[in-house]
Design a protein around this motif. Structure first.
Motif, PDB file in Angstrom:
ATOM      1  N   GLU A 202      62.814  29.258  67.206  1.00 23.93           N
ATOM      2  CA  GLU A 202      61.586  28.950  66.483  1.00 23.93           C
ATOM      3  C   GLU A 202      61.485  27.484  66.082  1.00 23.93           C
ATOM      4  OE1 GLU A 202      61.690  31.622  63.217  1.00 23.93           O
ATOM      5  OE2 GLU A 202      61.045  33.382  64.395  1.00 23.93           O
ATOM      6  N   ASN A 203      62.614  26.803  65.987  1.00 23.55           N
ATOM      7  CA  ASN A 203      62.609  25.424  65.472  1.00 23.55           C
ATOM      8  C   ASN A 203      62.995  24.371  66.505  1.00 23.55           C
ATOM      9  OD1 ASN A 203      62.179  25.571  62.341  1.00 23.55           O
ATOM     10  ND2 ASN A 203      63.563  27.253  62.810  1.00 23.55           N
ATOM     11  N   THR A 204      63.138  24.766  67.772  1.00 23.62           N
ATOM     12  CA  THR A 204      63.603  23.829  68.791  1.00 23.62           C
ATOM     13  C   THR A 204      62.721  22.599  68.884  1.00 23.62           C
ATOM     14  OG1 THR A 204      64.759  25.463  70.157  1.00 23.62           O
ATOM     15  CG2 THR A 204      63.952  23.490  71.274  1.00 23.62           C
ATOM     16  N   HIS A 205      61.420  22.793  69.001  1.00 21.18           N
ATOM     17  CA  HIS A 205      60.533  21.648  69.204  1.00 21.18           C
ATOM     18  C   HIS A 205      60.449  20.767  67.959  1.00 21.18           C
ATOM     19  CE1 HIS A 205      59.290  22.849  73.191  1.00 21.18           C
ATOM     20  NE2 HIS A 205      59.098  24.073  72.752  1.00 21.18           N
ATOM     21  N   ALA A 206      60.466  21.385  66.798  1.00 16.73           N
ATOM     22  CA  ALA A 206      60.488  20.583  65.570  1.00 16.73           C
ATOM     23  C   ALA A 206      61.774  19.779  65.481  1.00 16.73           C
ATOM     24  CB  ALA A 206      60.346  21.497  64.349  1.00 16.73           C
ATOM     25  N   PHE A 207      62.881  20.373  65.926  1.00 12.42           N
ATOM     26  CA  PHE A 207      64.167  19.669  65.940  1.00 12.42           C
ATOM     27  C   PHE A 207      64.114  18.475  66.883  1.00 12.42           C
ATOM     28  CE2 PHE A 207      68.395  19.330  68.070  1.00 12.42           C
ATOM     29  CZ  PHE A 207      69.119  18.824  66.988  1.00 12.42           C
ATOM     30  N   LEU A 208      63.585  18.685  68.096  1.00 11.71           N
ATOM     31  CA  LEU A 208      63.509  17.597  69.072  1.00 11.71           C
ATOM     32  C   LEU A 208      62.546  16.500  68.629  1.00 11.71           C
ATOM     33  CD1 LEU A 208      63.490  19.621  72.422  1.00 11.71           C
ATOM     34  CD2 LEU A 208      65.391  18.351  71.399  1.00 11.71           C
ATOM     35  N   ASP A 209      61.525  16.876  67.849  1.00 13.12           N
ATOM     36  CA  ASP A 209      60.549  15.900  67.368  1.00 13.12           C
ATOM     37  C   ASP A 209      60.991  15.204  66.090  1.00 13.12           C
ATOM     38  OD1 ASP A 209      58.890  16.485  69.466  1.00 13.12           O
ATOM     39  OD2 ASP A 209      57.652  17.912  68.351  1.00 13.12           O
ATOM     40  N   GLY A 210      62.158  15.602  65.545  1.00 12.16           N
ATOM     41  CA  GLY A 210      62.628  14.987  64.303  1.00 12.16           C
ATOM     42  C   GLY A 210      61.804  15.392  63.099  1.00 12.16           C
ATOM     43  N   ALA A 211      61.194  16.600  63.136  1.00 15.86           N
ATOM     44  CA  ALA A 211      60.299  17.033  62.068  1.00 15.86           C
ATOM     45  C   ALA A 211      60.979  17.913  61.023  1.00 15.86           C
ATOM     46  CB  ALA A 211      59.110  17.790  62.676  1.00 15.86           C
TER      47      ALA A 211
END
Length: 273
Positions: A8-17
């Motif tokens: 659920e958090n992969t893209h937020a992790f990659l975006d530094g969010a």
């Protein structure tokens, strides 16, 4: 963090969010879960592949004229047509990127793009180093057992940068060591990873030493120098000018030579671009 949380958090992790605490929890989970590492790497690679596709495949110049014509003819609302068009474009880009991810992983463009994307994500996230130290031996000890090869001693006397620590990264389907330096208020990352299964850029852009050449690239505001030594890829990435980062690569190459000689072994280096 469990595997569902990572998904659920992969893209937020990659975006530094994510917050520092959340990002650290994800990194801790990735250190123990090979399946999640593969998924995060796939997402990172897909992001890079999409950027390549978008950069190389421009939409037809008359695309918006055709859309505007349909709007003028009354074929649906402006919001619905524009939304459907861009939904279709996004879907087509995603499908094209997905179809090429596996080949992208092995191609020279991945070796150029992925380290820069990783560095950009790290800088924008403002997350801390995995280990903070100015001692090369302490840094080597921290990496012991975390990567699948014996690392060379970190160069520590290459002016004007200073060693500040390291990070354990995951990309190109492998564990990657990152020696971290500071150049004023900017980070410099020296990535070291296995060459096995990768295609290395063949373009020669700069000479680092006699018989030692490198490939130099400019991506996303960062300059990237790539060279190969004894089966390992060295990838130097920083928000510096080409001249500055090539000088750093030359200094680091000299440091690696000195450490090899000091260890009593002959250094045989082939550097590709």
């Amino acid at each position: 963090m469990n595997c569902r949380d990572i998904e659920e958090n992969t893209h937020a992790f990659l975006d530094g969010a994510l917050s520092d605490m959340q990002a650290e929890a994800i990194r801790h989970h990735l250190g123990a879960c090979a399946a999640c590492r593969r998924e995060v790497e796939l997402a990172r690679t897909l992001e890079s592949a999409v950027r390549v596709v978008v950069a190389e495949d421009k939409p037809p110049e008359n695309l918006w004229n055709r859309i505007a014509g349909n709007l003028a003819d009354g074929h649906g609302s402006k919001r619905r047509i524009r939304g459907s068009v861009w939904t279709g474009v996004a879907a087509a880009i995603a499908l094209l990127a997905l179809a090429t991810v596996q080949s992208f992983l092995a191609k020279p463009v991945a070796v150029v793009e992925v380290p820069v994307s990783e560095m950009r994500t790290f800088v924008e996230s403002r997350r801390p180093l995995d280990v903070a130290t100015t001692d090369p031996q302490q840094l080597l000890a921290w990496f012991d057992g975390k990567v699948d090869f014996r690392l060379p001693p970190p160069p520590s006397t290459v002016k004007p940068v200073r060693l500040v620590g390291g990070r354990l990264c995951y990309f190109l389907d492998r564990r990657v060591a990152s020696y971290m330096y500071r150049h004023g208020d900017r980070y410099v990352s020296l990535y070291i990873f296995s060459e096995s299964g990768l295609e290395i850029p063949e373009r020669v852009s700069a000479s680092l030493a006699q018989g030692v050449s490198a490939s130099v690239h400019r991506r996303e505001g960062f300059t990237h120098v790539v060279w190969v030594e004894e089966g390992f890829v060295y990838s130097l990435v920083a928000d510096l000018s080409t001249e500055e980062i090539v000088d750093l690569a030359r200094g680091m190459t000299a440091q690696f030579k000195e450490s090899k000689h000091a260890g009593g072994s002959r250094m045989s280096v082939q550097v590709l671009g």
